[in-house]
Design an enzyme around this catalytic site. Structure first.
Site, PDB file in Angstrom:
ATOM      1  N   ASP A 116      20.772 -41.635  -2.475  1.00 34.60           N
ATOM      2  CA  ASP A 116      19.798 -40.561  -2.291  1.00 34.60           C
ATOM      3  C   ASP A 116      18.859 -40.563  -3.490  1.00 34.60           C
ATOM      4  OD1 ASP A 116      21.270 -39.989  -0.082  1.00 34.60           O
ATOM      5  OD2 ASP A 116      22.004 -38.032  -0.764  1.00 34.60           O
TER       6      ASP A 116
ATOM      7  N   ASP B  98      21.337 -32.987  11.280  1.00 35.16           N
ATOM      8  CA  ASP B  98      21.996 -32.286  10.177  1.00 35.16           C
ATOM      9  C   ASP B  98      22.231 -30.850  10.623  1.00 35.16           C
ATOM     10  OD1 ASP B  98      21.415 -34.645   8.829  1.00 35.16           O
ATOM     11  OD2 ASP B  98      19.580 -33.838   7.963  1.00 35.16           O
TER      12      ASP B  98
END
Length: 239
Positions: free
Chosen positions: A8, A130
């Site tokens: 990330d 998500d």
């Protein structure tokens, strides 16, 4: 089951968040290229890369860095974060990125997903779902919709999506174990589409449980960076 180590990117560094909270950020490697090389040298073949800056900016903020990661490492790469236009997808695919993850736009503009599938094909487009308490979160997890994750997945599958990444935001970065019930439900509700699990993996046993459920892959982040799971163990699953 394929294992995809995660990188990330925030401010040019590899970081991990706690439950998607940008205020609870830990730098795990300041050198993105070096981290990608580590995965490559260990025999990992495919990684999951998220442009966290892009999720906030709504654009491919770290495009140049991501391009360099692909060029230098030669790894298979899927990229998500800030994907809002077909031009962004064209640009990423042109520099060799293998798969593009569409997240927020799947909720906000389903026709965008349809257009992406038509132009690039289902093997290049992944829908990232998500969720917080089963409801789909968008805009870098800062907003929560009233759309159930199963409902969205079934709608997207009818449209032609063949691969999903499902992240339980409440488990992400917590090392508390994945939400196995959610994955069981999602795998059973989909007809032919496959699921990649993300969020909460803490130990090797979690990977075994997910494999038993029938997910096609699992993304591993904090469990690796904290040393709970080694690269050799990840490779044993076909990473």
């Amino acid at each position: 089951m394929q294992i995809l180590p995660a990188i990330d990117i925030k401010d040019g560094q590899a970081v991990r968040l706690f439950k998607g909270d940008f205020n609870q950020k830990t730098v795990v490697n300041p050198d993105i290229i070096e981290q990608a090389k580590t995965f490559k040298n260990a025999g990992i073949q495919f990684i999951h890369l998220v442009d966290l800056d892009g999720t906030l900016d709504g654009r491919a903020t770290n495009r140049d860095l991501i391009t360099e990661v692909k060029k230098i490492s030669g790894l298979g790469i899927e990229v998500g974060g800030g994907i809002r236009t077909l031009e962004q997808i064209r640009d990423y695919l042109a520099v060799g990125i293998d798969r593009i993850i569409i997240g927020s736009m799947a909720v906000k503009d389903p026709d965008f997903v349809r257009a992406a599938l038509e132009e690039f094909g289902a093997d290049r487009i992944v829908v990232g779902i998500d969720a917080k308490a089963g409801l789909v979160a968008t805009e870098g997890w800062l907003e929560t919709s009233n759309v159930d994750y199963i409902t969205l997945a079934k709608e997207m599958e009818k449209m032609g999506v063949t691969l999903f990444i499902y992240t339980d935001v409440d488990r992400d970065g917590t090392l508390t174990g994945p939400n196995l019930d959610h994955y069981k439900c999602l795998v059973s509700e989909l007809t032919t589409a496959k699921v990649i699990a993300s969020g909460g993996v803490a130990e090797l046993a979690d990977l075994n449980h997910l494999q038993e459920i029938g997910v096609a892959g699992t993304i591993v982040g904090k469990a690796y960076y904290n040393g709970n799971i080694t690269l050799d163990q990840l490779k044993s699953f076909g990473g």
